[in-house]
Write a protein that holds these residues in place. Structure first.
Motif, short mmCIF file in Angstrom:
data_model
loop_
_atom_site.label_atom_id
_atom_site.label_comp_id
_atom_site.label_asym_id
_atom_site.label_seq_id
_atom_site.Cartn_x
_atom_site.Cartn_y
_atom_site.Cartn_z
N ARG A 35 0.79 -1.25 -0.02
CA ARG A 35 -0.04 0.06 0.08
C ARG A 35 1.00 1.15 -0.08
O ARG A 35 0.56 2.16 -0.81
N CYS A 38 2.60 1.81 -3.43
CA CYS A 38 1.73 2.09 -4.50
C CYS A 38 1.34 3.58 -4.26
O CYS A 38 1.17 4.32 -5.31
N ARG A 39 0.97 3.99 -2.75
CA ARG A 39 0.67 5.45 -2.61
C ARG A 39 1.88 6.54 -3.02
O ARG A 39 1.69 7.51 -3.67
N GLN A 40 3.10 5.86 -2.62
CA GLN A 40 4.35 6.76 -2.88
C GLN A 40 4.77 6.64 -4.25
O GLN A 40 5.95 7.51 -4.76
N ASP A 41 4.39 5.75 -5.06
CA ASP A 41 4.86 5.33 -6.45
C ASP A 41 6.29 5.17 -6.17
O ASP A 41 7.41 5.70 -6.93
#
Length: 196
Positions: A35, A38-41
């Motif tokens: 998670r 994905c949020r922080q790429d």
């Protein structure tokens, strides 16, 4: 001094730059890791597990690993999260610490990669061997352009994935900084495969 912080995922496998790996995620700490990535790429680090288990308490892993970037994910029929990751940059872990959620964080140094070193004549046989293996394996490897087969690092990484190497042999290839020395090492191992 380490130049970056990376969450680490110890596994009983070695991920090479440019390689793909499929993972099934079920532990809460690794779901948290996915998670956050994905949020922080951003990616996470995959390191070879040296002691302990993949699941449960934090394990001991190799000090060299490869950045894993998530390229695809899907919920599996059994309810687990399935990921496909691609290997990016190699790194060396200077220090580790464990977060409250159980994720191991590494202070890491990115390793310099030679840029597009051409295959030397003495390693031409390895490129031919890889091309033959690619015909059998198919997929993206079989569709690779000729320039890939002329690139010393790419040939070494792909052979490291396909040849029947032990995990310590794969880890030694990952840790070798010189792509030509990596290919020399593979040439020395070829007689072992012919005897097997």
């Amino acid at each position: 001094m380490a130049c970056a912080e990376l969450p680490l995922f110890p596994l009983r496998t070695v991920l090479f730059p440019g390689g793909e790996l499929r993972l099934r995620i079920f532990e809460p700490r690794y779901l948290d890791l996915v998670r956050a990535c994905c949020r922080q790429d951003r990616g996470f680090g995959i390191c070879l597990l040296l002691a302990g288990q993949e699941a449960g308490s934090p394990a001991t892993s190799a000090a060299f690993g490869t950045e894993a970037r998530i390229v695809d994910f899907a919920l599996q029929p059994d309810g687990l999260l399935g990921l496909t990751v691609r290997g990016g940059r190699r790194f060396h872990v200077a220090r580790t610490r464990v977060r409250d959620n159980g994720v191991v964080m590494g202070d890491i140094d990115w390793l310099c990669e030679p840029d597009g070193d051409e295959l030397r004549p003495e390693h031409g046989l390895l490129s031919v061997l890889l091309a033959r293996m690619a015909e059998r394996v198919g997929g993206s490897l079989a569709r690779a352009e000729q320039r890939c087969y002329d690139d010393a690092a790419w040939v070494g990484w792909r052979l490291g994935e396909l040849l029947p190497l032990t995990l310590p042999q794969r880890q030694a290839l990952l840790q070798e900084p010189d792509p030509h020395a990596r290919l020399d090492h593979l040439v020395q191992l070829l007689p072992e495969f012919q005897r097997a």
